[in-house]
Design a protein around this motif. Structure first.
Motif, PDB file in Angstrom:
ATOM      1  N   LEU A 217      48.894  37.471  27.074  1.00  0.00           N
ATOM      2  CA  LEU A 217      48.552  36.331  27.930  1.00  0.00           C
ATOM      3  C   LEU A 217      47.114  36.385  28.424  1.00  0.00           C
ATOM      4  O   LEU A 217      46.607  35.398  28.962  1.00  0.00           O
ATOM      5  N   PHE A 218      46.492  37.524  28.270  1.00  0.00           N
ATOM      6  CA  PHE A 218      45.191  37.779  28.880  1.00  0.00           C
ATOM      7  C   PHE A 218      44.404  38.687  27.954  1.00  0.00           C
ATOM      8  O   PHE A 218      44.965  39.634  27.395  1.00  0.00           O
ATOM      9  N   VAL A 219      43.128  38.441  27.748  1.00  0.00           N
ATOM     10  CA  VAL A 219      42.274  39.289  26.913  1.00  0.00           C
ATOM     11  C   VAL A 219      40.988  39.567  27.693  1.00  0.00           C
ATOM     12  O   VAL A 219      40.360  38.644  28.203  1.00  0.00           O
ATOM     13  N   HIS A 220      40.635  40.849  27.768  1.00  0.00           N
ATOM     14  CA  HIS A 220      39.401  41.246  28.454  1.00  0.00           C
ATOM     15  C   HIS A 220      38.321  41.645  27.464  1.00  0.00           C
ATOM     16  O   HIS A 220      38.620  42.085  26.354  1.00  0.00           O
ATOM     17  N   ALA A 221      37.080  41.578  27.922  1.00  0.00           N
ATOM     18  CA  ALA A 221      35.960  42.096  27.143  1.00  0.00           C
ATOM     19  C   ALA A 221      36.035  43.627  27.161  1.00  0.00           C
ATOM     20  O   ALA A 221      36.703  44.221  28.011  1.00  0.00           O
ATOM     21  N   GLU A 222      35.350  44.253  26.242  1.00  0.00           N
ATOM     22  CA  GLU A 222      35.372  45.723  26.138  1.00  0.00           C
ATOM     23  C   GLU A 222      34.826  46.393  27.392  1.00  0.00           C
ATOM     24  O   GLU A 222      35.259  47.481  27.760  1.00  0.00           O
ATOM     25  N   ASN A 223      33.867  45.760  28.072  1.00  0.00           N
ATOM     26  CA  ASN A 223      33.246  46.383  29.234  1.00  0.00           C
ATOM     27  C   ASN A 223      33.964  46.062  30.554  1.00  0.00           C
ATOM     28  O   ASN A 223      33.453  46.365  31.625  1.00  0.00           O
ATOM     29  N   TRP A 224      35.144  45.463  30.493  1.00  0.00           N
ATOM     30  CA  TRP A 224      35.922  45.152  31.699  1.00  0.00           C
ATOM     31  C   TRP A 224      36.705  46.385  32.143  1.00  0.00           C
ATOM     32  O   TRP A 224      37.289  47.086  31.335  1.00  0.00           O
ATOM     33  N   HIS A 225      36.700  46.635  33.439  1.00  0.00           N
ATOM     34  CA  HIS A 225      37.487  47.726  34.017  1.00  0.00           C
ATOM     35  C   HIS A 225      38.466  47.115  35.018  1.00  0.00           C
ATOM     36  O   HIS A 225      38.098  46.206  35.757  1.00  0.00           O
ATOM     37  N   HIS A 226      39.685  47.618  35.054  1.00  0.00           N
ATOM     38  CA  HIS A 226      40.679  47.060  35.963  1.00  0.00           C
ATOM     39  C   HIS A 226      40.363  47.371  37.421  1.00  0.00           C
ATOM     40  O   HIS A 226      40.942  46.754  38.323  1.00  0.00           O
ATOM     41  N   LEU A 227      39.419  48.245  37.657  1.00  0.00           N
ATOM     42  CA  LEU A 227      38.932  48.466  39.015  1.00  0.00           C
ATOM     43  C   LEU A 227      38.286  47.184  39.552  1.00  0.00           C
ATOM     44  O   LEU A 227      38.361  46.885  40.742  1.00  0.00           O
ATOM     45  N   TYR A 228      37.659  46.408  38.665  1.00  0.00           N
ATOM     46  CA  TYR A 228      37.071  45.129  39.065  1.00  0.00           C
ATOM     47  C   TYR A 228      38.151  44.204  39.622  1.00  0.00           C
ATOM     48  O   TYR A 228      37.937  43.504  40.613  1.00  0.00           O
ATOM     49  N   THR A 229      39.298  44.184  38.969  1.00  0.00           N
ATOM     50  CA  THR A 229      40.411  43.351  39.427  1.00  0.00           C
ATOM     51  C   THR A 229      40.894  43.820  40.785  1.00  0.00           C
ATOM     52  O   THR A 229      41.133  43.013  41.687  1.00  0.00           O
ATOM     53  N   PHE A 230      41.055  45.130  40.944  1.00  0.00           N
ATOM     54  CA  PHE A 230      41.509  45.695  42.210  1.00  0.00           C
ATOM     55  C   PHE A 230      40.571  45.315  43.354  1.00  0.00           C
ATOM     56  O   PHE A 230      41.001  44.782  44.378  1.00  0.00           O
ATOM     57  N   VAL A 231      39.285  45.554  43.178  1.00  0.00           N
ATOM     58  CA  VAL A 231      38.296  45.234  44.220  1.00  0.00           C
ATOM     59  C   VAL A 231      38.230  43.724  44.445  1.00  0.00           C
ATOM     60  O   VAL A 231      38.153  43.251  45.585  1.00  0.00           O
ATOM     61  N   GLY A 232      38.281  42.961  43.367  1.00  0.00           N
ATOM     62  CA  GLY A 232      38.220  41.501  43.485  1.00  0.00           C
ATOM     63  C   GLY A 232      39.377  40.943  44.284  1.00  0.00           C
ATOM     64  O   GLY A 232      39.181  40.068  45.138  1.00  0.00           O
ATOM     65  N   TYR A 233      40.586  41.432  44.027  1.00  0.00           N
ATOM     66  CA  TYR A 233      41.732  40.947  44.796  1.00  0.00           C
ATOM     67  C   TYR A 233      41.689  41.414  46.244  1.00  0.00           C
ATOM     68  O   TYR A 233      42.133  40.697  47.142  1.00  0.00           O
ATOM     69  N   CYS A 234      41.159  42.605  46.511  1.00  0.00           N
ATOM     70  CA  CYS A 234      40.987  43.040  47.906  1.00  0.00           C
ATOM     71  C   CYS A 234      40.087  42.051  48.654  1.00  0.00           C
ATOM     72  O   CYS A 234      40.408  41.607  49.761  1.00  0.00           O
ATOM     73  N   LEU A 235      38.967  41.700  48.032  1.00  0.00           N
ATOM     74  CA  LEU A 235      38.039  40.745  48.647  1.00  0.00           C
ATOM     75  C   LEU A 235      38.656  39.352  48.757  1.00  0.00           C
ATOM     76  O   LEU A 235      38.513  38.671  49.779  1.00  0.00           O
ATOM     77  N   PHE A 236      39.334  38.924  47.700  1.00  0.00           N
ATOM     78  CA  PHE A 236      39.953  37.597  47.664  1.00  0.00           C
ATOM     79  C   PHE A 236      41.002  37.461  48.773  1.00  0.00           C
ATOM     80  O   PHE A 236      40.993  36.492  49.538  1.00  0.00           O
ATOM     81  N   ILE A 237      41.895  38.428  48.887  1.00  0.00           N
ATOM     82  CA  ILE A 237      42.950  38.375  49.897  1.00  0.00           C
ATOM     83  C   ILE A 237      42.355  38.448  51.300  1.00  0.00           C
ATOM     84  O   ILE A 237      42.770  37.717  52.200  1.00  0.00           O
ATOM     85  N   GLY A 238      41.357  39.318  51.475  1.00  0.00           N
ATOM     86  CA  GLY A 238      40.697  39.406  52.779  1.00  0.00           C
ATOM     87  C   GLY A 238      40.043  38.095  53.179  1.00  0.00           C
ATOM     88  O   GLY A 238      40.145  37.666  54.335  1.00  0.00           O
ATOM     89  N   LEU A 239      39.386  37.443  52.233  1.00  0.00           N
ATOM     90  CA  LEU A 239      38.732  36.168  52.505  1.00  0.00           C
ATOM     91  C   LEU A 239      39.755  35.084  52.840  1.00  0.00           C
ATOM     92  O   LEU A 239      39.581  34.338  53.817  1.00  0.00           O
ATOM     93  N   ILE A 240      40.821  35.005  52.065  1.00  0.00           N
ATOM     94  CA  ILE A 240      41.849  33.987  52.304  1.00  0.00           C
ATOM     95  C   ILE A 240      42.520  34.215  53.659  1.00  0.00           C
ATOM     96  O   ILE A 240      42.744  33.271  54.420  1.00  0.00           O
ATOM     97  N   ALA A 241      42.827  35.471  53.992  1.00  0.00           N
ATOM     98  CA  ALA A 241      43.465  35.783  55.277  1.00  0.00           C
ATOM     99  C   ALA A 241      42.532  35.470  56.449  1.00  0.00           C
ATOM    100  O   ALA A 241      42.970  34.915  57.467  1.00  0.00           O
ATOM    101  N   SER A 242      41.261  35.809  56.308  1.00  0.00           N
ATOM    102  CA  SER A 242      40.290  35.496  57.370  1.00  0.00           C
ATOM    103  C   SER A 242      40.139  33.991  57.550  1.00  0.00           C
ATOM    104  O   SER A 242      40.085  33.487  58.674  1.00  0.00           O
TER     105      SER A 242
END
Length: 149
Positions: A113-138
């Motif tokens: 369902l999802f394809v990433h580029a070779e240089n993508w790290h799932h840490l980006y997703t983790f940090v991105g969702y932390c920021l996203f959820i924090g922003l939405i909650a604020s």
């Protein structure tokens, strides 16, 4: 239902009307949908990931089902839970949800369902969702006039 009127000679401020139900969550749902859509468009434009299986692939390069339905609807229980949690428990909850999203993203890759580029790290997703959820909650707290605890 009883209605209590404010006394003219009283020094106290009238109470603000609080929103209940889904109406209190609509601004946060809209922000989540818009932000999710624009982030997907940005990352797809940078060719960091793609959605091989998506609704209306000839029209949209993003998965509109996720950004217009799943993401905004999932904001409601997320915010309801966060409102009940206090202090560091709220932070742990955000970290746990972000970790779960990174894991689900990895499973979505396995399902095709999802394809990433070779240089993508799932840490980006983790940090991105932390920021996203924090922003939405604020934003939700700001829109509903609640002070941070």
């Amino acid at each position: 239902m009883h209605t209590v009127k404010h006394l003219k000679g009283s020094n106290s401020q009238p109470l603000q009307k609080r929103q209940f139900g889904i109406r209190a969550y609509l601004p946060a749902m809209l922000l989540a949908s818009l932000l999710g859509t624009y982030l997907d468009l940005y990352f797809i434009g940078k060719q960091l990931y793609a959605f091989p299986i998506r609704p209306l692939p000839s029209v949209f390069s993003i998965n509109i089902l996720f950004t217009l339905a799943v993401l905004p609807i999932s904001v409601i229980p997320l915010l309801k839970i966060m409102q009940r949690l206090k202090g560091w428990l709220r932070g742990i909850f955000v970290l746990a949800i972000s970790l779960a999203m990174a894991a689900m993203e990895k499973m979505a890759e396995g399902a095709g369902l999802f394809v990433h580029a070779e240089n993508w790290h799932h840490l980006y997703t983790f940090v991105g969702y932390c920021l996203f959820i924090g922003l939405i909650a604020s934003f939700h707290g700001w829109m509903n006039g609640k002070k941070k605890e």
